[in-house]
Write an enzyme that holds these catalytic residues in place. Structure first.
Site, PDB file in Angstrom:
ATOM      1  N   GLU A   1      69.368  61.958   5.754  1.00  0.00           N
ATOM      2  CA  GLU A   1      69.333  60.593   6.032  1.00  0.00           C
ATOM      3  C   GLU A   1      68.266  60.127   7.136  1.00  0.00           C
ATOM      4  O   GLU A   1      67.997  58.870   7.321  1.00  0.00           O
ATOM      5  CB  GLU A   1      70.719  60.123   6.770  1.00  0.00           C
ATOM      6  CG  GLU A   1      70.972  60.612   8.017  1.00  0.00           C
ATOM      7  CD  GLU A   1      72.390  60.055   8.509  1.00  0.00           C
ATOM      8  OE1 GLU A   1      73.450  60.228   7.824  1.00  0.00           O
ATOM      9  OE2 GLU A   1      72.566  59.809   9.730  1.00  0.00           O
TER      10      GLU A   1
ATOM     11  N   ASP B   1      79.121  57.885   4.325  1.00  0.00           N
ATOM     12  CA  ASP B   1      78.512  57.178   5.774  1.00  0.00           C
ATOM     13  C   ASP B   1      77.263  57.818   6.231  1.00  0.00           C
ATOM     14  O   ASP B   1      76.683  57.069   7.015  1.00  0.00           O
ATOM     15  CB  ASP B   1      79.463  56.794   6.635  1.00  0.00           C
ATOM     16  CG  ASP B   1      78.934  55.755   7.886  1.00  0.00           C
ATOM     17  OD1 ASP B   1      78.404  54.728   7.442  1.00  0.00           O
ATOM     18  OD2 ASP B   1      79.080  56.073   8.984  1.00  0.00           O
TER      19      ASP B   1
ATOM     20  N   ILE C   1      88.492  61.502  16.245  1.00  0.00           N
ATOM     21  CA  ILE C   1      88.578  60.674  15.212  1.00  0.00           C
ATOM     22  C   ILE C   1      89.690  60.967  14.329  1.00  0.00           C
ATOM     23  O   ILE C   1      90.087  60.310  13.528  1.00  0.00           O
ATOM     24  CB  ILE C   1      87.129  60.540  14.783  1.00  0.00           C
ATOM     25  CG1 ILE C   1      85.880  60.037  15.813  1.00  0.00           C
ATOM     26  CG2 ILE C   1      86.942  59.733  13.337  1.00  0.00           C
ATOM     27  CD1 ILE C   1      84.476  59.994  15.295  1.00  0.00           C
TER      28      ILE C   1
ATOM     29  N   GLN D   1      77.059  53.739   9.587  1.00  0.00           N
ATOM     30  CA  GLN D   1      77.709  52.522  10.013  1.00  0.00           C
ATOM     31  C   GLN D   1      78.907  52.591  10.723  1.00  0.00           C
ATOM     32  O   GLN D   1      79.340  51.613  11.408  1.00  0.00           O
ATOM     33  CB  GLN D   1      77.637  51.517   8.729  1.00  0.00           C
ATOM     34  CG  GLN D   1      77.937  50.000   9.188  1.00  0.00           C
ATOM     35  CD  GLN D   1      78.348  49.370   7.838  1.00  0.00           C
ATOM     36  OE1 GLN D   1      77.722  49.748   6.571  1.00  0.00           O
ATOM     37  NE2 GLN D   1      79.204  48.469   7.831  1.00  0.00           N
ATOM     38  N   ALA D   2      79.502  53.833  10.536  1.00  0.00           N
ATOM     39  CA  ALA D   2      80.857  53.759  10.967  1.00  0.00           C
ATOM     40  C   ALA D   2      81.064  53.309  12.298  1.00  0.00           C
ATOM     41  O   ALA D   2      82.079  52.813  12.821  1.00  0.00           O
ATOM     42  CB  ALA D   2      81.439  55.239  10.411  1.00  0.00           C
ATOM     43  N   PHE D   3      80.062  53.702  13.357  1.00  0.00           N
ATOM     44  CA  PHE D   3      80.393  53.314  14.723  1.00  0.00           C
ATOM     45  C   PHE D   3      80.091  52.213  15.154  1.00  0.00           C
ATOM     46  O   PHE D   3      80.633  51.735  15.995  1.00  0.00           O
ATOM     47  CB  PHE D   3      79.215  54.357  15.524  1.00  0.00           C
ATOM     48  CG  PHE D   3      78.120  53.716  15.343  1.00  0.00           C
ATOM     49  CD1 PHE D   3      77.118  54.030  14.154  1.00  0.00           C
ATOM     50  CD2 PHE D   3      77.536  53.016  16.386  1.00  0.00           C
ATOM     51  CE1 PHE D   3      75.770  53.461  13.997  1.00  0.00           C
ATOM     52  CE2 PHE D   3      76.089  52.519  16.270  1.00  0.00           C
ATOM     53  CZ  PHE D   3      75.186  52.617  15.189  1.00  0.00           C
TER      54      PHE D   3
ATOM     55  N   THR E   1      82.335  60.692   6.939  1.00  0.00           N
ATOM     56  CA  THR E   1      81.950  59.798   8.143  1.00  0.00           C
ATOM     57  C   THR E   1      81.289  60.548   9.486  1.00  0.00           C
ATOM     58  O   THR E   1      81.075  60.113  10.329  1.00  0.00           O
ATOM     59  CB  THR E   1      82.822  59.001   8.556  1.00  0.00           C
ATOM     60  OG1 THR E   1      83.897  59.572   9.053  1.00  0.00           O
ATOM     61  CG2 THR E   1      83.403  57.862   7.379  1.00  0.00           C
ATOM     62  N   SER E   2      81.158  61.863   9.085  1.00  0.00           N
ATOM     63  CA  SER E   2      80.883  62.848  10.116  1.00  0.00           C
ATOM     64  C   SER E   2      79.275  63.163  10.238  1.00  0.00           C
ATOM     65  O   SER E   2      78.673  62.469  11.052  1.00  0.00           O
ATOM     66  CB  SER E   2      81.688  64.270  10.097  1.00  0.00           C
ATOM     67  OG  SER E   2      82.097  64.363  11.455  1.00  0.00           O
ATOM     68  N   ARG E   3      78.971  63.914   9.633  1.00  0.00           N
ATOM     69  CA  ARG E   3      77.444  64.280   9.519  1.00  0.00           C
ATOM     70  C   ARG E   3      77.098  64.710   8.222  1.00  0.00           C
ATOM     71  O   ARG E   3      77.817  65.531   7.536  1.00  0.00           O
ATOM     72  CB  ARG E   3      77.129  65.471  10.426  1.00  0.00           C
ATOM     73  CG  ARG E   3      77.111  65.194  11.867  1.00  0.00           C
ATOM     74  CD  ARG E   3      75.962  64.127  12.309  1.00  0.00           C
ATOM     75  NE  ARG E   3      75.893  63.609  13.848  1.00  0.00           N
ATOM     76  CZ  ARG E   3      76.597  62.719  14.092  1.00  0.00           C
ATOM     77  NH1 ARG E   3      77.259  61.939  13.453  1.00  0.00           N
ATOM     78  NH2 ARG E   3      76.160  62.311  15.438  1.00  0.00           N
TER      79      ARG E   3
HETATM   80  P1  NAD Z   1      86.011  65.753  18.488  1.00  0.00           P
HETATM   81  O1  NAD Z   1      85.154  66.581  19.470  1.00  0.00           O
HETATM   82  O2  NAD Z   1      86.862  64.826  19.226  1.00  0.00           O
HETATM   83  O3  NAD Z   1      86.634  66.560  17.498  1.00  0.00           O
HETATM   84  C1  NAD Z   1      85.917  67.406  16.514  1.00  0.00           C
HETATM   85  C2  NAD Z   1      86.949  68.360  15.977  1.00  0.00           C
HETATM   86  O4  NAD Z   1      86.233  69.201  15.143  1.00  0.00           O
HETATM   87  C3  NAD Z   1      87.641  69.135  17.271  1.00  0.00           C
HETATM   88  O5  NAD Z   1      88.910  68.956  17.082  1.00  0.00           O
HETATM   89  C4  NAD Z   1      87.043  70.489  17.122  1.00  0.00           C
HETATM   90  O6  NAD Z   1      87.923  71.665  17.422  1.00  0.00           O
HETATM   91  C5  NAD Z   1      86.811  70.384  15.400  1.00  0.00           C
HETATM   92  N1  NAD Z   1      86.043  71.631  14.965  1.00  0.00           N
HETATM   93  C6  NAD Z   1      84.918  72.122  15.559  1.00  0.00           C
HETATM   94  N2  NAD Z   1      84.457  73.195  14.915  1.00  0.00           N
HETATM   95  C7  NAD Z   1      84.972  73.145  13.775  1.00  0.00           C
HETATM   96  C8  NAD Z   1      85.065  73.940  12.813  1.00  0.00           C
HETATM   97  N3  NAD Z   1      84.204  75.080  12.661  1.00  0.00           N
HETATM   98  N4  NAD Z   1      85.726  73.799  11.529  1.00  0.00           N
HETATM   99  C9  NAD Z   1      86.922  72.737  11.768  1.00  0.00           C
HETATM  100  N5  NAD Z   1      86.786  71.937  12.842  1.00  0.00           N
HETATM  101  C10 NAD Z   1      85.946  72.353  13.707  1.00  0.00           C
HETATM  102  O7  NAD Z   1      84.967  64.659  17.853  1.00  0.00           O
HETATM  103  P2  NAD Z   1      85.279  63.253  17.353  1.00  0.00           P
HETATM  104  O8  NAD Z   1      84.854  62.311  18.341  1.00  0.00           O
HETATM  105  O9  NAD Z   1      86.437  63.301  16.429  1.00  0.00           O
HETATM  106  O10 NAD Z   1      83.867  63.216  16.401  1.00  0.00           O
HETATM  107  C11 NAD Z   1      83.989  63.744  15.175  1.00  0.00           C
HETATM  108  C12 NAD Z   1      82.492  63.914  14.486  1.00  0.00           C
HETATM  109  O11 NAD Z   1      82.294  62.463  14.025  1.00  0.00           O
HETATM  110  C13 NAD Z   1      81.260  63.975  15.364  1.00  0.00           C
HETATM  111  O12 NAD Z   1      80.995  65.363  15.511  1.00  0.00           O
HETATM  112  C14 NAD Z   1      80.273  63.265  14.890  1.00  0.00           C
HETATM  113  O13 NAD Z   1      79.475  64.090  13.943  1.00  0.00           O
HETATM  114  C15 NAD Z   1      81.190  62.270  13.810  1.00  0.00           C
HETATM  115  N6  NAD Z   1      80.688  60.888  14.098  1.00  0.00           N
HETATM  116  C16 NAD Z   1      80.241  60.104  13.422  1.00  0.00           C
HETATM  117  C17 NAD Z   1      79.948  58.721  13.622  1.00  0.00           C
HETATM  118  C18 NAD Z   1      79.583  57.602  12.637  1.00  0.00           C
HETATM  119  O14 NAD Z   1      79.011  56.822  12.896  1.00  0.00           O
HETATM  120  N7  NAD Z   1      79.543  57.956  11.201  1.00  0.00           N
HETATM  121  C19 NAD Z   1      80.179  58.211  14.871  1.00  0.00           C
HETATM  122  C20 NAD Z   1      80.938  59.052  15.728  1.00  0.00           C
HETATM  123  C21 NAD Z   1      81.073  60.331  15.565  1.00  0.00           C
END
Ligand code: NAD
Length: 344
Positions: free
Chosen positions: A263, A258, A154, A296-298, A232-234
């Protein structure tokens, strides 16, 4: 195969029913979330399917295992809601490692543009025939610096989008991606440099012990005045109290959220008729420069298709071969994809 599907929403069913029917999997949809009190609903099923706000702690794992359930199919990428250490050797955990990274990255940019161009304000004004432009001044993204924490699937799509806008990128990742740093428009830096020099910061790393509250009182101190934060992550990547203080003190120019630390009992549900007990969230939502969407991002057609297809194929692979490429392994203090097949 019969699968107990927790936290089911109407938008989940069409794609899961279709892929399930094609692969002889019958899903029983439970609207309730999976937790200690609801785990018993899975009695008699072959596997459990869970989402981001289901709780899969030691008690739930024991209950599922006690009913003879050996497989948990997560229909998401993140697994911070699963006690992976406790699950190891008891419950096989499958996940959807990738599904339309564009869905999340594009939502992050949608939030950013909405926020900095005050679209959320303009939309409401013009519906009331208020065509005044006062207070709607935004700023160009072109030439601005965006800090991207987490350059996985992402994060890299988000970087591509930002580069399309003519932005400079400062990236941080524990495991930097090969070939991304071009020494010019995209550079890997440490977090201190990223916080200090970014006009906008977007979080795309997973939630781990290391990344918990990566945006805190301390890191916000290092930021430029007026920094725009996108998460948009966690939720727990951001200390919500610290963010609120940052907004009140004008250090933070805007926040696009997001996800939110607390939540799980609120998002995905209609709480409009309830008194919101969470004062921090209520205060954040009340701010003119905060935009909140409820995880909602997904939610795109493409992502829902990807999620259903991969979840179903994971279950089929596991039940046919007793192993699955998308199984998660907890080993030596880390959780990672068990690419080589059987985890335990
Ligand atoms: P991914 O595994 O492809 O990428 C995650 C990146 O974070 C990797 O490059 C990893 O090396 C890096 N990382 C790991 N530990 C780290 C640290 N301590 N410091 C910095 N970087 C670190 O995952 P992705 O598919 O890109 O998804 C990223 C995040 O997005 C997921 O973990 C999830 O929490 C979130 N997400 C949110 C939604 C949503 O609807 N809002 C949907 C999907 C995913």
């Amino acid at each position: 195969m019969k699968v107990a599907f927790f936290d089911a929403k109407p938008y989940d069913k069409p794609s899961f029913d279709r892929y399930g029917a094609e692969n002889s999997i019958e899903f029983k949809y439970f609207e309730t979330k999976l937790n200690e009190d609801t785990a018993e609903l899975a009695n008699g099923y072959d596997a459990v399917c869970a989402f981001v706000n289901d709780t899969v702690d030691a008690k739930v794992i024991d209950k599922l295992c006690g009913m003879g359930i050996k497989v948990l199919a997560l229909r998401c990428a993140g697994f911070n809601n699963v006690d992976m250490k406790y699950a190891y050797g008891k419950l096989h955990v499958l996940r959807v490692p990738a599904y339309s990274p564009y869905a999340v990255a594009e939502h992050a940019m949608a939030l950013l543009l909405t926020s900095i161009r005050r679209i959320h304000k303009a939309y409401i004004r013009s519906r009331d025939f208020n065509f005044s432009l006062s207070g709607l001044t935004g700023f160009d993204l072109h030439g601005k610096t965006v800090g991207v924490i987490g350059t996985g699937r992402i994060g890299r799509v988000f970087i591509d989008i930002c580069r399309g806008f003519g932005m400079k990128v400062l990236a941080y990742d524990k495991f930097p991606a090969q070939g991304l740093d071009n020494g010019d428009t995209v550079r890997y830096v440490g977090t201190d440099e990223l916080f200090a020099n970014s006009d906008i910061i977007s979080l795309h790393c997973p939630l781990t012990e290391e990344t918990y509250h990566i945006v805190s009182e301390e890191s916000l101190q290092k930021c430029k005045k007026g920094v725009v934060l996108i998460n948009t992550s966690r939720g727990a990547l951001v200390d919500a109290e610290a963010l609120l203080n940052g907004i009140k003190s004008r250090k933070v120019g805007a926040a696009c959220l997001d996800v939110y630390e607390e939540e799980s009992n609120l998002f995905f549900e209609d709480n409009s008729g309830h008194i919101l007990e969470d004062d921090t969230l209520a205060r954040l939502i009340s701010m003119p420069n905060v935009i909140v969407t409820s995880h909602q991002a997904f939610l795109t057609e493409e992502a829902l298709e990807n999620i259903a297809e991969t979840t179903v194929l994971n279950l089929v692979e596991f039940f046919n071969k007793n192993q699955c490429e998308n199984e998660l392994c907890y080993r030596f203090g880390n959780t990672e994809d068990c690419k080589n097949g059987k985890c335990f």
